[in-house]
Enzyme design. Sequence first.
Site, PDB file in Angstrom:
ATOM      1  CE1 TYR A  51      -0.072   8.721   4.339  1.00 41.74           C
ATOM      2  CE2 TYR A  51       2.086   9.596   4.220  1.00 41.74           C
ATOM      3  CZ  TYR A  51       0.743   9.405   4.770  1.00 41.74           C
ATOM      4  OH  TYR A  51       0.422  10.358   5.823  1.00 41.74           O
ATOM      5  CD  GLU A  63      -7.315  13.040   4.203  1.00 45.34           C
ATOM      6  OE1 GLU A  63      -7.043  13.797   3.528  1.00 45.34           O
ATOM      7  OE2 GLU A  63      -7.182  11.942   3.914  1.00 45.34           O
ATOM      8  CG  HIS A  96      -4.012  10.717   2.871  1.00 52.65           C
ATOM      9  ND1 HIS A  96      -5.062  10.619   3.732  1.00 52.65           N
ATOM     10  CD2 HIS A  96      -3.343   9.480   3.185  1.00 52.65           C
ATOM     11  CE1 HIS A  96      -5.033   9.505   4.646  1.00 52.65           C
ATOM     12  NE2 HIS A  96      -3.797   8.894   4.212  1.00 52.65           N
ATOM     13  NE  ARG A 141       5.474  14.914  10.470  1.00 53.23           N
ATOM     14  CZ  ARG A 141       4.800  13.623  10.351  1.00 53.23           C
ATOM     15  NH1 ARG A 141       4.708  12.742  11.069  1.00 53.23           N
ATOM     16  NH2 ARG A 141       4.248  13.534   9.062  1.00 53.23           N
ATOM     17  CE1 TYR A 179       3.698   7.328  12.268  1.00 52.30           C
ATOM     18  CE2 TYR A 179       2.471   7.587  14.169  1.00 52.30           C
ATOM     19  CZ  TYR A 179       3.064   8.176  13.465  1.00 52.30           C
ATOM     20  OH  TYR A 179       3.258   9.299  13.690  1.00 52.30           O
ATOM     21  CG  ASP A 209      -5.477   0.356   3.973  1.00 51.58           C
ATOM     22  OD1 ASP A 209      -5.361  -0.722   4.711  1.00 51.58           O
ATOM     23  OD2 ASP A 209      -4.721   1.131   4.308  1.00 51.58           O
ATOM     24  NE  ARG A 215      -7.381   6.601  10.013  1.00 45.12           N
ATOM     25  CZ  ARG A 215      -6.759   6.481   8.872  1.00 45.12           C
ATOM     26  NH1 ARG A 215      -5.568   5.967   9.068  1.00 45.12           N
ATOM     27  NH2 ARG A 215      -7.543   6.832   7.786  1.00 45.12           N
ATOM     28  CB  THR A 265      -6.346   8.008   1.867  1.00 47.37           C
ATOM     29  OG1 THR A 265      -6.122   6.964   2.745  1.00 47.37           O
ATOM     30  CG2 THR A 265      -7.408   8.716   2.074  1.00 47.37           C
ATOM     31  CD  GLU A 273      -5.554   2.924   0.238  1.00 44.77           C
ATOM     32  OE1 GLU A 273      -4.571   2.246  -0.520  1.00 44.77           O
ATOM     33  OE2 GLU A 273      -5.351   3.135   1.449  1.00 44.77           O
ATOM     34  CD  GLU A 276      -6.079   4.776   5.192  1.00 41.34           C
ATOM     35  OE1 GLU A 276      -5.439   3.802   4.471  1.00 41.34           O
ATOM     36  OE2 GLU A 276      -5.435   5.449   6.036  1.00 41.34           O
ATOM     37  CE  LYS A 324      -3.120   2.136   7.636  1.00 39.44           C
ATOM     38  NZ  LYS A 324      -4.075   3.020   6.698  1.00 39.44           N
ATOM     39  CG  ASP A 335      -2.070   1.114   1.048  1.00 34.00           C
ATOM     40  OD1 ASP A 335      -2.309   1.329  -0.127  1.00 34.00           O
ATOM     41  OD2 ASP A 335      -2.451   1.441   2.222  1.00 34.00           O
ATOM     42  CD  GLN A 371      -2.662   4.451  10.763  1.00 34.65           C
ATOM     43  OE1 GLN A 371      -4.066   4.426  10.776  1.00 34.65           O
ATOM     44  NE2 GLN A 371      -1.816   4.931  10.025  1.00 34.65           N
ATOM     45  CB  THR A 390      -7.510  -4.725   2.728  1.00 38.26           C
ATOM     46  OG1 THR A 390      -6.385  -4.677   3.688  1.00 38.26           O
ATOM     47  CG2 THR A 390      -7.483  -3.749   1.647  1.00 38.26           C
TER      48      THR A 390
HETATM   49 MN    MN Z   1      -3.899   3.022   3.072  1.00 37.40          MN
END
Ligand code: MN
Length: 445
Positions: free
Chosen positions: A135, A381, A140, A149, A251, A240, A244, A367, A208, A206, A260, A133, A247, A264
């Site tokens: 990104y 989001e 996104h 951040r 992560y 996906d 959260r 995503t 995708e 997600e 994840k 997968d 994750q 899927t």
């Molecule tokens: Mn994904």
Amino acid sequence: MYNVNQTHDPDRQSWVESANADDTDFPIQNLPFCVIEQGSDRSIGVGIGDQVLNIKLAAGVGMLSDDLVEAVVQPSMNAIMGMTLKQREKLRREIGDLLDKNTKANRAELEAALVPMALAKYRVPCTIRDYSDFYASVYHATNVGSMFRPDNPLLPNWKHIPIGYHGRASSIVVSGHEVRRPAGQKAPTNDGMIPNVSPSKLLDYELEVGFYVGRGNQLGKTISIENAEDHLFGMTLVNDWSARDLQKWEYQPLGPFLGKSFATTVSPWVVTMEALAPFRCAEFERPEGDPVPLDYLASSENSRNGGVDLNLEVHISTMQMRELGMATEKLSGTSFRNMYWTIAQMLTHHASNGCNLQTGDLMASGTVSGPERSERGCLLELTWNGDANNPLPGTQRSLLTMPTGEERKFLGDEDEVSLFGYCVNEKYRRIGFGECTGIIKPAAE
Ligand code: MN
């Protein structure tokens, strides 16, 4: 890369009347593949209007060329995915001729090989040995990055490398399969600093797009950007599912894992690269000041035609909405042309270290989000993680309100999420990707 040819002729019609409707996903110009199960028997099918043509049955009565038969009678799609480009073109041409209004084939025999889509039982279309997968949406990645951040949303590598991680192939399920809410470790919330294990509260989808590998590459060999698309068989919709809270705790430093890998979902339909030829577009225009891709990720063809003008939508329905007979609620919509990295760049990068890609491997884009708030491809989001300081336009709140008045920050039990995709332009027939649906079931006791 495929050129537009007579199989894309917008005036072509099928003897399957439903395939000639303006709004069908499956006109004769599409001809996507799927795998259906009838009793204990699995067959490759082709979508046409509201029907599936069982091509094993068609081949069984001598309707396809001898050199195609062995691959099309298999219970999964891998053998046709591994065909040469010439064979694949031949297969599409022959299936199109069978379904053409002026077909010379025996109509009664063909009609006997049709299964109504409403009754078809779909399976994951091929043996997927590996799933990766990416990104690849700058919108996104910037949105998610800035939640964590605010001053530095994109890490220094992001505009140079199509970032990805290795997903889990064994838990890929086909549209319609239930998705069990996972439980797992979450960050400590108590003073004792002990993490807790409990059902995920922050379950997300997600939106995708997936792409399946056609012919692979040998271990130690690479795939040039010029040849990348010749190694792709077709595209599909992918959800996906993401927990959260799991994750967030797990992560760092190695990326997503159990947040994840619990499920899927893929749509049953694989739309071939050839069917998509009329809907290719230029790659994403990088803003001024962004780095140009390194040589191994750049080609003039990729710049001109590396994008795919594929419209995408996410819908939701809660149990209460279904009980009241309400239509699904559209959560967001965007286009795959907004992706920063192209599918060819992702595939070429994946093999650039000599990693061998194999027929039937699935890659997903990450995503898909666009520049507007209405184009965000996941709840994290859309609700900005439920942040009340970041309300939805015209409201004081960041939570989503359903037509029943129910509110959502993340997914509730029995929520059903459906992804849709379709390509449309003025010169060619609209083609669609069908539906990719999953319903959330309560966590196990
Ligand atoms: Mn994904």
